[in-house]
Motif scaffolding. Structure first.
Motif, PDB file in Angstrom:
ATOM      1  N   UNK A 114       3.539  -6.862  32.404  1.00  0.00           N
ATOM      2  CA  UNK A 114       3.729  -7.223  31.001  1.00  0.00           C
ATOM      3  C   UNK A 114       4.225  -5.997  30.249  1.00  0.00           C
ATOM      4  N   UNK A 115       5.459  -6.065  29.774  1.00  0.00           N
ATOM      5  CA  UNK A 115       6.036  -4.945  29.028  1.00  0.00           C
ATOM      6  C   UNK A 115       5.706  -5.016  27.544  1.00  0.00           C
ATOM      7  N   UNK A 116       5.323  -6.181  27.077  1.00  0.00           N
ATOM      8  CA  UNK A 116       4.972  -6.301  25.667  1.00  0.00           C
ATOM      9  C   UNK A 116       6.106  -6.893  24.860  1.00  0.00           C
ATOM     10  N   UNK A 117       5.944  -6.964  23.573  1.00  0.00           N
ATOM     11  CA  UNK A 117       5.010  -6.167  22.784  1.00  0.00           C
ATOM     12  C   UNK A 117       3.572  -6.662  22.818  1.00  0.00           C
ATOM     13  N   UNK A 118       3.350  -7.926  23.101  1.00  0.00           N
ATOM     14  CA  UNK A 118       1.983  -8.437  23.101  1.00  0.00           C
ATOM     15  C   UNK A 118       1.539  -8.803  24.499  1.00  0.00           C
ATOM     16  N   UNK A 119       0.338  -9.375  24.585  1.00  0.00           N
ATOM     17  CA  UNK A 119      -0.177  -9.798  25.887  1.00  0.00           C
ATOM     18  C   UNK A 119       0.587 -11.014  26.402  1.00  0.00           C
ATOM     19  N   UNK A 147       2.308   2.446  25.320  1.00  0.00           N
ATOM     20  CA  UNK A 147       3.624   2.625  24.727  1.00  0.00           C
ATOM     21  C   UNK A 147       4.222   1.298  24.314  1.00  0.00           C
ATOM     22  N   UNK A 148       5.425   1.387  23.786  1.00  0.00           N
ATOM     23  CA  UNK A 148       6.131   0.166  23.412  1.00  0.00           C
ATOM     24  C   UNK A 148       6.836  -0.396  24.643  1.00  0.00           C
ATOM     25  N   UNK A 149       7.521  -1.503  24.468  1.00  0.00           N
ATOM     26  CA  UNK A 149       8.188  -2.193  25.566  1.00  0.00           C
ATOM     27  C   UNK A 149       9.140  -1.274  26.334  1.00  0.00           C
ATOM     28  N   UNK A 150       9.945  -0.528  25.610  1.00  0.00           N
ATOM     29  CA  UNK A 150      10.910   0.379  26.244  1.00  0.00           C
ATOM     30  C   UNK A 150      10.195   1.464  27.040  1.00  0.00           C
ATOM     31  N   UNK A 151       9.142   2.024  26.475  1.00  0.00           N
ATOM     32  CA  UNK A 151       8.391   3.088  27.161  1.00  0.00           C
ATOM     33  C   UNK A 151       7.691   2.556  28.406  1.00  0.00           C
ATOM     34  N   UNK A 152       7.117   1.363  28.320  1.00  0.00           N
ATOM     35  CA  UNK A 152       6.426   0.778  29.478  1.00  0.00           C
ATOM     36  C   UNK A 152       7.411   0.517  30.606  1.00  0.00           C
ATOM     37  N   UNK A 153       8.560  -0.013  30.285  1.00  0.00           N
ATOM     38  CA  UNK A 153       9.553  -0.290  31.322  1.00  0.00           C
ATOM     39  C   UNK A 153      10.065   1.007  31.953  1.00  0.00           C
ATOM     40  N   UNK A 154      10.334   2.018  31.125  1.00  0.00           N
ATOM     41  CA  UNK A 154      10.826   3.306  31.642  1.00  0.00           C
ATOM     42  C   UNK A 154       9.769   3.984  32.516  1.00  0.00           C
ATOM     43  N   UNK A 155       8.517   3.938  32.090  1.00  0.00           N
ATOM     44  CA  UNK A 155       7.448   4.557  32.874  1.00  0.00           C
ATOM     45  C   UNK A 155       7.228   3.804  34.185  1.00  0.00           C
ATOM     46  N   UNK A 156       7.407   2.503  34.176  1.00  0.00           N
ATOM     47  CA  UNK A 156       7.298   1.720  35.409  1.00  0.00           C
ATOM     48  C   UNK A 156       8.349   2.173  36.415  1.00  0.00           C
ATOM     49  N   UNK A 157       9.568   2.388  35.954  1.00  0.00           N
ATOM     50  CA  UNK A 157      10.633   2.873  36.842  1.00  0.00           C
ATOM     51  C   UNK A 157      10.254   4.238  37.408  1.00  0.00           C
TER      52      UNK A 157
END
Length: 174
Positions: A114-119, A147-157
């Motif tokens: 789940x990248x967000x912004x919500x659950x 983090x926000x959606x962009x940060x979560x996706x980048x950190x996942x990578x």
């Protein structure tokens, strides 16, 4: 202020991963959900990646996880798409899906969460699973990211790159 060569040149974990895969003659296949193609894009950013990267599949829809990547429908029905077993099965499934001349990719890596912004589906934003598959084994790396959606996706990578690098190193210890 004087800088050293290490300070001036940031270490590129992705370039190191591609170099390791190349040196070991290993291929990799990618299955993505929440990262939507960012992981395979990061891998192919490196010149020469075509020798080791088989390709990637964005299976954002749960039905594609089942139909393309062979994720067990009972796992999806019970747990939904955000689960360790889903990540592991995605990683194994993409190795087969992207086989060349009936030879599976050596390594599969997947992202779901789940990248967000919500659950979503009862999981808070930042709930992520990275799946890994190599040989006959499969593993999941659970992450709880902020983090926000962009940060979560980048950190996942970033975490996925590190997880594959660790998987290769652990293979040396076997």
């Amino acid at each position: 202020m004087q800088t050293t060569a290490v300070d001036a040149t940031a270490v590129d974990a992705t370039a190191e991963l591609i170099a390791e895969l190349t040196a070991r003659h290993l291929t990799i296949a990618v299955a993505e959900s929440l990262t939507g193609g960012l992981l395979v894009a990061e891998l192919v950013r490196i010149p020469g990646a075509s020798t080791v990267v088989r390709g990637g599949v964005v299976a954002y829809d749960t039905a594609l996880k089942r139909d393309l990547l062979q994720v067990d429908s009972s796992v999806l029905n019970v747990h939904g798409p955000v689960h360790a077993d889903v990540a592991k099965q995605m990683a194994g499934g993409v190795r087969t899906l992207l086989a060349v001349n009936d030879v599976r990719a050596d390594i599969g890596v997947s992202t779901t969460g789940v990248a967000g912004p919500g659950p979503d589906g009862g999981h808070p934003a930042g709930t992520v699973f990275i799946g890994l598959s190599k040989g006959s084994g499969s593993w999941a790396v659970p992450l709880h990211l902020d983090g926000d959606r962009t940060e979560i996706r980048a950190e996942t990578v970033r975490q996925a790159i590190d997880a594959v690098r660790a998987l290769i190193v652990e293979g040396d210890a076997e």
